[in-house]
Design a protein around this motif. Sequence first.
Motif, PDB file in Angstrom:
ATOM      1  N   THR A   7     -29.720 -65.277  13.667  1.00  0.00           N
ATOM      2  CA  THR A   7     -30.861 -64.576  13.497  1.00  0.00           C
ATOM      3  C   THR A   7     -31.502 -64.968  12.190  1.00  0.00           C
ATOM      4  O   THR A   7     -30.689 -65.172  11.279  1.00  0.00           O
ATOM      5  N   GLU A   8     -32.637 -64.213  12.037  1.00  0.00           N
ATOM      6  CA  GLU A   8     -33.160 -64.112  10.768  1.00  0.00           C
ATOM      7  C   GLU A   8     -32.442 -63.215   9.709  1.00  0.00           C
ATOM      8  O   GLU A   8     -32.482 -63.408   8.531  1.00  0.00           O
ATOM      9  N   ALA A   9     -31.919 -62.363  10.328  1.00  0.00           N
ATOM     10  CA  ALA A   9     -31.116 -61.344   9.692  1.00  0.00           C
ATOM     11  C   ALA A   9     -29.879 -61.937   9.044  1.00  0.00           C
ATOM     12  O   ALA A   9     -29.169 -61.480   8.148  1.00  0.00           O
ATOM     13  N   VAL A  13     -27.358 -64.029   4.297  1.00  0.00           N
ATOM     14  CA  VAL A  13     -25.978 -64.029   3.961  1.00  0.00           C
ATOM     15  C   VAL A  13     -25.709 -65.694   3.871  1.00  0.00           C
ATOM     16  O   VAL A  13     -24.783 -66.220   3.062  1.00  0.00           O
ATOM     17  N   ILE A  14     -26.344 -66.339   4.676  1.00  0.00           N
ATOM     18  CA  ILE A  14     -26.133 -68.020   4.826  1.00  0.00           C
ATOM     19  C   ILE A  14     -26.759 -68.425   3.382  1.00  0.00           C
ATOM     20  O   ILE A  14     -25.950 -69.294   2.947  1.00  0.00           O
ATOM     21  N   TRP A  15     -27.732 -67.890   3.120  1.00  0.00           N
ATOM     22  CA  TRP A  15     -28.525 -68.668   1.770  1.00  0.00           C
ATOM     23  C   TRP A  15     -27.634 -68.734   0.538  1.00  0.00           C
ATOM     24  O   TRP A  15     -27.561 -69.998  -0.061  1.00  0.00           O
ATOM     25  N   PRO A  16     -26.576 -67.813   0.279  1.00  0.00           N
ATOM     26  CA  PRO A  16     -26.037 -68.104  -1.087  1.00  0.00           C
ATOM     27  C   PRO A  16     -25.048 -69.402  -0.920  1.00  0.00           C
ATOM     28  O   PRO A  16     -24.961 -70.029  -1.786  1.00  0.00           O
ATOM     29  N   PHE A  17     -24.402 -69.360   0.118  1.00  0.00           N
ATOM     30  CA  PHE A  17     -23.447 -70.363   0.252  1.00  0.00           C
ATOM     31  C   PHE A  17     -24.175 -71.869   0.675  1.00  0.00           C
ATOM     32  O   PHE A  17     -23.882 -72.993   0.092  1.00  0.00           O
ATOM     33  N   PHE A  18     -25.401 -71.568   1.298  1.00  0.00           N
ATOM     34  CA  PHE A  18     -26.102 -72.936   1.562  1.00  0.00           C
ATOM     35  C   PHE A  18     -26.670 -73.391   0.190  1.00  0.00           C
ATOM     36  O   PHE A  18     -26.354 -74.605   0.261  1.00  0.00           O
ATOM     37  N   HIS A  19     -27.137 -72.691  -0.654  1.00  0.00           N
ATOM     38  CA  HIS A  19     -27.646 -73.148  -1.683  1.00  0.00           C
ATOM     39  C   HIS A  19     -26.477 -73.506  -2.724  1.00  0.00           C
ATOM     40  O   HIS A  19     -26.692 -74.563  -3.424  1.00  0.00           O
ATOM     41  N   ASP A  20     -25.299 -72.942  -2.721  1.00  0.00           N
ATOM     42  CA  ASP A  20     -24.336 -73.585  -3.613  1.00  0.00           C
ATOM     43  C   ASP A  20     -23.902 -74.891  -3.219  1.00  0.00           C
ATOM     44  O   ASP A  20     -23.702 -75.712  -3.913  1.00  0.00           O
ATOM     45  N   ILE A  21     -23.925 -75.086  -1.779  1.00  0.00           N
ATOM     46  CA  ILE A  21     -23.540 -76.354  -1.296  1.00  0.00           C
ATOM     47  C   ILE A  21     -24.356 -77.639  -1.638  1.00  0.00           C
ATOM     48  O   ILE A  21     -23.952 -78.652  -1.942  1.00  0.00           O
ATOM     49  N   THR A  22     -25.790 -77.151  -1.214  1.00  0.00           N
ATOM     50  CA  THR A  22     -27.065 -77.998  -1.524  1.00  0.00           C
ATOM     51  C   THR A  22     -26.887 -78.340  -3.058  1.00  0.00           C
ATOM     52  O   THR A  22     -27.202 -79.568  -3.509  1.00  0.00           O
ATOM     53  N   ALA A  23     -26.902 -77.291  -3.868  1.00  0.00           N
ATOM     54  CA  ALA A  23     -27.041 -77.745  -5.235  1.00  0.00           C
ATOM     55  C   ALA A  23     -26.037 -78.304  -5.912  1.00  0.00           C
ATOM     56  O   ALA A  23     -26.233 -78.949  -6.781  1.00  0.00           O
ATOM     57  N   ALA A  24     -24.642 -78.295  -5.269  1.00  0.00           N
ATOM     58  CA  ALA A  24     -23.699 -79.138  -5.738  1.00  0.00           C
ATOM     59  C   ALA A  24     -24.003 -80.691  -5.844  1.00  0.00           C
ATOM     60  O   ALA A  24     -23.410 -81.488  -6.277  1.00  0.00           O
ATOM     61  N   GLY A  25     -24.737 -80.749  -4.487  1.00  0.00           N
ATOM     62  CA  GLY A  25     -25.216 -82.366  -4.428  1.00  0.00           C
ATOM     63  C   GLY A  25     -24.048 -83.500  -4.103  1.00  0.00           C
ATOM     64  O   GLY A  25     -24.025 -84.336  -4.010  1.00  0.00           O
ATOM     65  N   ALA A  39     -35.767 -73.814   2.845  1.00  0.00           N
ATOM     66  CA  ALA A  39     -34.437 -74.138   3.242  1.00  0.00           C
ATOM     67  C   ALA A  39     -34.273 -73.391   4.627  1.00  0.00           C
ATOM     68  O   ALA A  39     -33.583 -73.934   5.523  1.00  0.00           O
ATOM     69  N   ARG A  40     -34.742 -72.140   4.562  1.00  0.00           N
ATOM     70  CA  ARG A  40     -34.615 -71.514   5.831  1.00  0.00           C
ATOM     71  C   ARG A  40     -35.419 -72.122   7.021  1.00  0.00           C
ATOM     72  O   ARG A  40     -34.728 -72.213   8.246  1.00  0.00           O
ATOM     73  N   GLY A  41     -36.294 -72.683   6.786  1.00  0.00           N
ATOM     74  CA  GLY A  41     -36.918 -73.481   7.886  1.00  0.00           C
ATOM     75  C   GLY A  41     -36.296 -74.840   8.181  1.00  0.00           C
ATOM     76  O   GLY A  41     -36.501 -75.519   9.393  1.00  0.00           O
ATOM     77  N   TRP A  42     -35.626 -75.422   7.157  1.00  0.00           N
ATOM     78  CA  TRP A  42     -34.815 -76.511   7.435  1.00  0.00           C
ATOM     79  C   TRP A  42     -33.441 -76.237   8.284  1.00  0.00           C
ATOM     80  O   TRP A  42     -32.881 -77.347   8.842  1.00  0.00           O
ATOM     81  N   TRP A  43     -33.036 -75.194   8.216  1.00  0.00           N
ATOM     82  CA  TRP A  43     -31.661 -74.521   8.817  1.00  0.00           C
ATOM     83  C   TRP A  43     -31.761 -73.756  10.144  1.00  0.00           C
ATOM     84  O   TRP A  43     -31.179 -74.153  11.171  1.00  0.00           O
ATOM     85  N   LEU A  44     -32.744 -72.675  10.015  1.00  0.00           N
ATOM     86  CA  LEU A  44     -32.850 -72.136  11.375  1.00  0.00           C
ATOM     87  C   LEU A  44     -33.785 -72.574  12.123  1.00  0.00           C
ATOM     88  O   LEU A  44     -34.949 -72.451  12.018  1.00  0.00           O
ATOM     89  N   LEU A  45     -33.330 -73.393  12.959  1.00  0.00           N
ATOM     90  CA  LEU A  45     -34.143 -74.108  13.924  1.00  0.00           C
ATOM     91  C   LEU A  45     -34.502 -73.490  15.233  1.00  0.00           C
ATOM     92  O   LEU A  45     -33.891 -72.551  15.831  1.00  0.00           O
ATOM     93  N   ASP A  49     -33.831 -76.567  19.682  1.00  0.00           N
ATOM     94  CA  ASP A  49     -32.737 -77.014  18.961  1.00  0.00           C
ATOM     95  C   ASP A  49     -31.985 -75.344  18.679  1.00  0.00           C
ATOM     96  O   ASP A  49     -32.441 -74.446  19.300  1.00  0.00           O
ATOM     97  N   ARG A  50     -30.960 -75.469  18.104  1.00  0.00           N
ATOM     98  CA  ARG A  50     -30.128 -74.270  17.842  1.00  0.00           C
ATOM     99  C   ARG A  50     -29.432 -73.891  16.603  1.00  0.00           C
ATOM    100  O   ARG A  50     -29.042 -75.052  16.081  1.00  0.00           O
ATOM    101  N   THR A  51     -29.381 -72.821  16.108  1.00  0.00           N
ATOM    102  CA  THR A  51     -28.484 -72.592  14.869  1.00  0.00           C
ATOM    103  C   THR A  51     -27.572 -71.496  15.384  1.00  0.00           C
ATOM    104  O   THR A  51     -28.027 -70.562  16.040  1.00  0.00           O
ATOM    105  N   VAL A  52     -26.205 -71.797  14.757  1.00  0.00           N
ATOM    106  CA  VAL A  52     -25.120 -70.718  15.216  1.00  0.00           C
ATOM    107  C   VAL A  52     -24.693 -70.168  13.866  1.00  0.00           C
ATOM    108  O   VAL A  52     -24.722 -70.763  12.929  1.00  0.00           O
ATOM    109  N   VAL A  53     -23.931 -69.231  13.922  1.00  0.00           N
ATOM    110  CA  VAL A  53     -22.954 -68.731  12.899  1.00  0.00           C
ATOM    111  C   VAL A  53     -21.696 -68.394  13.479  1.00  0.00           C
ATOM    112  O   VAL A  53     -21.422 -67.942  14.625  1.00  0.00           O
ATOM    113  N   ALA A  54     -20.701 -68.860  12.644  1.00  0.00           N
ATOM    114  CA  ALA A  54     -19.407 -68.078  13.009  1.00  0.00           C
ATOM    115  C   ALA A  54     -18.828 -66.868  12.271  1.00  0.00           C
ATOM    116  O   ALA A  54     -19.192 -67.117  11.136  1.00  0.00           O
ATOM    117  N   VAL A  55     -18.671 -65.868  12.965  1.00  0.00           N
ATOM    118  CA  VAL A  55     -18.103 -64.532  12.429  1.00  0.00           C
ATOM    119  C   VAL A  55     -16.784 -64.147  12.761  1.00  0.00           C
ATOM    120  O   VAL A  55     -16.290 -64.525  13.809  1.00  0.00           O
TER     121      VAL A  55
END
Length: 162
Positions: A7-9, A13-25, A39-45, A49-55
């Motif tokens: 969800t948007e909520a 929580v996703i953004w920090p590790f998304f950013h770290d992973i993509t910025a590492a290149g 990035a949110r628009g690229w990932w939360l489809l 389409d579908r985007t999920v989280v594992a918790v």
Amino acid sequence: MLIREATEADWPVIWPFFHDITAAGETFTYPFDLGRDEARGWWLLPPPDRTVVAVDEAGTVLGTAKMNANHHGNGAHVASASYMVDPAHRHRGVGRALCEHTLQWAREQGYRAMQFNAVVETNLPAVALYRSLGFEVLGTLPEGFRHPRHGYVGLHIMHRAL
């Protein structure tokens, strides 16, 4: 581990590790400087389409996956997916669980295959995981990825029939 709709909520929580992973290149072909909102628009489809989280049992986001058609029109019967696991939660089976989940989703949606277009050949854990789940390397684009430590390396195209 529970895999549920993202969800948007979940984005803060996703953004920090998304950013770290993509910025590492090292593993994604995304721009290094991709901003939070873009990035949110690229990932939360949006659907279909579908985007999920594992918790985990406490609700902590361990990783995320997005899944979609690989192409449109006459190629829309092949799915694709991308995965990110928070580095703090690696080596706990999160990536495998997410990949298995996307394969099941693709089958349920009527896709005939899943294809990954750009698996960096030096991303050995991902390549090994995908192979263990039945994916094959169909080909490798030589020097298709500029790795920050290894220089120009190949990009695998990986495929699995469903």
